[in-house]
Design a protein around this motif. Structure first.
Motif, PDB file in Angstrom:
ATOM      1  N   MET A   1       0.846  -1.192   0.000  1.00 14.44           N
ATOM      2  CA  MET A   1       0.000   0.000   0.000  1.00 14.44           C
ATOM      3  C   MET A   1       0.888   1.251   0.000  1.00 14.44           C
ATOM      4  N   MET A   2       0.522   2.212  -0.812  1.00 10.42           N
ATOM      5  CA  MET A   2       1.292   3.449  -0.907  1.00 10.42           C
ATOM      6  C   MET A   2       1.122   4.267   0.368  1.00 10.42           C
ATOM      7  N   ARG A   3       2.261   4.703   0.946  1.00  8.64           N
ATOM      8  CA  ARG A   3       2.208   5.546   2.137  1.00  8.64           C
ATOM      9  C   ARG A   3       2.167   7.005   1.716  1.00  8.64           C
ATOM     10  N   LEU A   4       1.124   7.711   2.126  1.00  7.27           N
ATOM     11  CA  LEU A   4       0.975   9.124   1.794  1.00  7.27           C
ATOM     12  C   LEU A   4       1.664   9.947   2.873  1.00  7.27           C
ATOM     13  N   ARG A   5       2.689  10.704   2.479  1.00  3.93           N
ATOM     14  CA  ARG A   5       3.534  11.416   3.444  1.00  3.93           C
ATOM     15  C   ARG A   5       3.002  12.794   3.803  1.00  3.93           C
ATOM     16  N   PHE A   6       2.201  13.392   2.918  1.00  4.55           N
ATOM     17  CA  PHE A   6       1.719  14.760   3.162  1.00  4.55           C
ATOM     18  C   PHE A   6       0.223  14.846   2.895  1.00  4.55           C
ATOM     19  N   ALA A   7      -0.437  15.695   3.680  1.00  5.31           N
ATOM     20  CA  ALA A   7      -1.882  15.839   3.542  1.00  5.31           C
ATOM     21  C   ALA A   7      -2.267  16.763   2.399  1.00  5.31           C
ATOM     22  N   SER A   8      -1.343  17.658   1.966  1.00  2.00           N
ATOM     23  CA  SER A   8      -1.673  18.617   0.910  1.00  2.00           C
ATOM     24  C   SER A   8      -0.664  18.529  -0.228  1.00  2.00           C
ATOM     25  N   LYS A   9      -1.115  18.927  -1.415  1.00  2.00           N
ATOM     26  CA  LYS A   9      -0.244  18.920  -2.586  1.00  2.00           C
ATOM     27  C   LYS A   9       0.888  19.943  -2.432  1.00  2.00           C
ATOM     28  N   THR A  10       0.583  21.064  -1.808  1.00  2.00           N
ATOM     29  CA  THR A  10       1.605  22.106  -1.608  1.00  2.00           C
ATOM     30  C   THR A  10       2.767  21.577  -0.788  1.00  2.00           C
ATOM     31  N   ALA A  11       2.451  20.856   0.294  1.00  2.00           N
ATOM     32  CA  ALA A  11       3.505  20.296   1.143  1.00  2.00           C
ATOM     33  C   ALA A  11       4.314  19.263   0.374  1.00  2.00           C
ATOM     34  N   GLY A  12       3.654  18.500  -0.489  1.00  2.00           N
ATOM     35  CA  GLY A  12       4.355  17.501  -1.292  1.00  2.00           C
ATOM     36  C   GLY A  12       5.300  18.145  -2.290  1.00  2.00           C
ATOM     37  N   GLU A  13       4.848  19.205  -2.936  1.00  2.00           N
ATOM     38  CA  GLU A  13       5.695  19.901  -3.916  1.00  2.00           C
ATOM     39  C   GLU A  13       6.904  20.536  -3.246  1.00  2.00           C
ATOM     40  N   LYS A  14       6.705  21.028  -2.014  1.00  2.00           N
ATOM     41  CA  LYS A  14       7.821  21.628  -1.273  1.00  2.00           C
ATOM     42  C   LYS A  14       8.874  20.564  -0.969  1.00  2.00           C
ATOM     43  N   ASP A  15       8.406  19.377  -0.586  1.00  2.00           N
ATOM     44  CA  ASP A  15       9.342  18.293  -0.285  1.00  2.00           C
ATOM     45  C   ASP A  15      10.046  17.814  -1.554  1.00  2.00           C
ATOM     46  N   PRO A 224      12.131  13.344 -10.124  1.00  2.00           N
ATOM     47  CA  PRO A 224      11.175  13.435  -9.008  1.00  2.00           C
ATOM     48  C   PRO A 224       9.834  13.997  -9.483  1.00  2.00           C
ATOM     49  N   PHE A 225       8.762  13.512  -8.915  1.00  2.66           N
ATOM     50  CA  PHE A 225       7.433  14.050  -9.202  1.00  2.66           C
ATOM     51  C   PHE A 225       6.559  13.802  -7.968  1.00  2.66           C
ATOM     52  N   VAL A 226       5.467  14.529  -7.899  1.00  2.00           N
ATOM     53  CA  VAL A 226       4.556  14.409  -6.760  1.00  2.00           C
ATOM     54  C   VAL A 226       3.413  13.489  -7.157  1.00  2.00           C
ATOM     55  N   PHE A 227       3.265  12.414  -6.421  1.00  2.00           N
ATOM     56  CA  PHE A 227       2.161  11.484  -6.662  1.00  2.00           C
ATOM     57  C   PHE A 227       0.997  11.864  -5.758  1.00  2.00           C
ATOM     58  N   GLU A 228      -0.137  12.114  -6.373  1.00  2.00           N
ATOM     59  CA  GLU A 228      -1.314  12.501  -5.602  1.00  2.00           C
ATOM     60  C   GLU A 228      -2.204  11.282  -5.405  1.00  2.00           C
ATOM     61  N   GLY A 229      -2.281  10.801  -4.184  1.00  2.00           N
ATOM     62  CA  GLY A 229      -3.063   9.605  -3.887  1.00  2.00           C
ATOM     63  C   GLY A 229      -4.393   9.938  -3.241  1.00  2.00           C
ATOM     64  N   ALA A 230      -5.198   8.919  -3.034  1.00  2.00           N
ATOM     65  CA  ALA A 230      -6.504   9.077  -2.384  1.00  2.00           C
ATOM     66  C   ALA A 230      -6.830   7.790  -1.653  1.00  2.00           C
ATOM     67  N   ASN A 231      -7.668   7.923  -0.642  1.00  2.00           N
ATOM     68  CA  ASN A 231      -8.076   6.732   0.080  1.00  2.00           C
ATOM     69  C   ASN A 231      -8.804   5.781  -0.864  1.00  2.00           C
ATOM     70  N   PRO A 232      -8.455   4.505  -0.828  1.00  2.00           N
ATOM     71  CA  PRO A 232      -9.133   3.549  -1.712  1.00  2.00           C
ATOM     72  C   PRO A 232     -10.583   3.360  -1.297  1.00  2.00           C
ATOM     73  N   LYS A 233     -11.410   2.952  -2.248  1.00  2.00           N
ATOM     74  CA  LYS A 233     -12.802   2.668  -1.938  1.00  2.00           C
ATOM     75  C   LYS A 233     -12.879   1.452  -1.001  1.00  2.00           C
ATOM     76  N   PRO A 234     -13.886   1.411  -0.157  1.00  2.00           N
ATOM     77  CA  PRO A 234     -14.041   0.237   0.709  1.00  2.00           C
ATOM     78  C   PRO A 234     -14.162  -1.035  -0.131  1.00  2.00           C
ATOM     79  N   VAL A 235     -13.621  -2.120   0.387  1.00  2.00           N
ATOM     80  CA  VAL A 235     -13.674  -3.395  -0.333  1.00  2.00           C
ATOM     81  C   VAL A 235     -15.122  -3.834  -0.469  1.00  2.00           C
ATOM     82  N   LYS A 236     -15.532  -4.222  -1.657  1.00  2.00           N
ATOM     83  CA  LYS A 236     -16.886  -4.714  -1.866  1.00  2.00           C
ATOM     84  C   LYS A 236     -17.069  -6.049  -1.138  1.00  2.00           C
ATOM     85  N   PRO A 237     -18.207  -6.238  -0.513  1.00  2.00           N
ATOM     86  CA  PRO A 237     -18.465  -7.525   0.134  1.00  2.00           C
ATOM     87  C   PRO A 237     -18.846  -8.578  -0.913  1.00  2.00           C
TER      88      PRO A 237
END
Length: 451
Positions: A1-15, A224-237
């Motif tokens: 699973m991808m670990r998201l290091r920053f909550a905002s795109k701005t913080a990611g671009e700064k890093d 280097p580039f900024v990867f913008e992730g999102a929480n995955p959808k809940p697993v379908k039952p």
């Protein structure tokens, strides 16, 4: 699973600004191979067929009929391998089986028994596999049930996959020269081999990920580039997700899992709705979930523990009293919790639905009886519609006569009057046939029998 290091795109671009392009280093590629997955149990088979519209009850019933006809092996097996003797019995049938399910026999070149699928030891029934009787065609299996052809195709191809050669692929790893913590690893197929016959691992996987589309080239540099992730959808039952979960936690046999799903998805007390392999809760299921929240019996670990204890009792490794004590302790712990949870039902679910059986309204006649009583009564009796003159006669207290058809289609003469009657404590007005109407019918039937 991808670990998201920053909550905002701005913080990611700064890093990202702290990094510069780097050469790719330590590139290693090794040729690897893997054999076909193990033979499917009944729960895996059901999960593969569910998206095609075949529910657990259908698969279980049809498979049993096919087993009785010796088309497939015993369904309620605990075995994951077949014996060497079973392998030798089926080996001569491989060409015939391959022809029925349209598998290219040129792929079936691995003739030696695989230790991952065949054991020199003993088995109770052996893993699921084709039976000793090969059908003339897939279509001929529809007589056992609508899922018959699909069941045999999956079981047969899964069995034939063990005769395919290993899947061959190149495994590549690399890292960045300036930032060695940044690593990559991927596989590139070289020869699909058994996967061209049947890839059960991919069939039972509960996601849409694919393999084999990667480029075989890596580097020579990385930017280097900024990867913008999102929480995955809940697993379908889904059926696949459920069966994989139960198998992972070793809860029940394959057949037990399918049988249980069949029971909880059928009838008026069903806990789940199942449609093409996807589950949704029924009202009864939601009530059950609320009632058992926080209980031991709803825990996966507790269920597995009980299965393990029952298994030990069956092997005479544990006294039955100890199992019963554990079960009693579970009930003693859970009952107060369920009683408390019952008080939450209204807040969580609202008012219960009123299950009122609705019957079609029959046409009514109304009027005043000879005694001056205003009444209403059914205008139809035994399929006969009262005419206006018959209604007038009934209200006048007269005896009327007419003919009806019995359920067996025979003519029956009826006569009677309008009367107040009682049914299950409820009083009503309606036509009442004279007692001799039914007495005559019984006498006629007895007389006919004596002849």
């Amino acid at each position: 699973m991808m670990r998201l290091r920053f909550a905002s795109k701005t913080a990611g671009e700064k890093d990202a600004a702290a990094y510069h392009p780097s050469a790719v280093a330590n590139i290693k590629t090794t040729r690897r191979h893997s054999g076909p997955p193990k033979l499917l149990d009944l729960s895996n088979l059901a999960s593969i067929l569910a998206p095609k519209g075949y529910n657990a009850k259908e698969v279980l019933g049809t498979y049993q009929k096919m087993y009785e006809a010796k088309i497939v092996s015993y369904p309620r097996t605990d075995d994951s391998k077949i014996s060497l003797e079973q392998f030798k019995q089926l080996y001569p049938l491989v060409p015939s089986i391959a022809k029925v399910v349209d598998v290219d026999q040129k792929l079936l070149t691995h003739t030696a028994p695989r230790f991952t699928h065949v054991t020199k030891g003993s088995v109770d029934h052996g893993a699921n596999r084709p039976g000793n009787k090969v059908p003339a065609s897939l279509g001929a299996l529809s007589r056992f049930g609508k899922s018959g052809p699909a069941i045999y195709e999956v079981v047969a191809k899964n069995f034939l996959a063990m005769f395919g050669e290993d899947y061959v692929f190149d495994h590549t790893t690399a890292e960045l020269a300036d930032y060695p913590d940044f690593k990559t690893a991927f596989n590139v197929p070289v020869a699909l081999n058994y996967k061209l016959i049947f890839d059960s691992a991919r069939q039972i996987k509960d996601d849409d990920s694919t393999e084999g589309n990667q480029s075989s080239v890596v580097g020579p540099t990385a930017d280097p580039f900024v990867f913008e992730g999102a929480n995955p959808k809940p697993v379908k039952p889904t059926m696949k997700w459920l069966m994989n979960y139960l198998q992972k936690h070793n809860i029940g046999t394959g057949a037990t899992r399918v049988s249980t799903v069949s029971q909880i998805t059928a009838g008026r007390t069903a806990l789940l709705h199942e449609r093409r392999g996807t589950f949704s809760m029924t009202n009864t299921g939601i009530v059950s979930a609320v009632l058992t929240e926080g209980t031991i019996i709803s825990s996966t670990n507790a269920t597995k523990r009980l299965f393990d204890l029952m298994d030990q009792v069956g092997k005479f490794e544990l006294p039955p009293d100890q199992l019963l004590t554990t079960a009693t302790q579970t009930v003693t712990h859970d009952m107060p919790i369920m009683v408390e949870n019952a008080g939450k039902l209204h807040d969580r679910l609202g008012d219960p639905e009123k299950l009122v059986k609705k019957y079609p309204q029959k046409p009514k006649s109304s009027g005043t009886t000879s005694a001056g009583k205003e009444v209403k009564f059914n205008q139809v009796w035994g399929g006969h519609h009262f005419t206006d003159s018959e209604v007038a006669d009934l209200l006048a207290g007269k005896d009327i006569s007419f003919s009806i058809k019995t359920k067996r289609g025979k003519d029956m003469d009826v006569h009677g009057t309008l009367a107040q009657q009682t049914y299950r404590g409820h009083k009503f007005w309606g036509f009442k046939a004279a007692d001799d109407v039914f007495t005559k019918t019984k006498k006629k039937s007895i007389k006919n029998k004596s002849k």
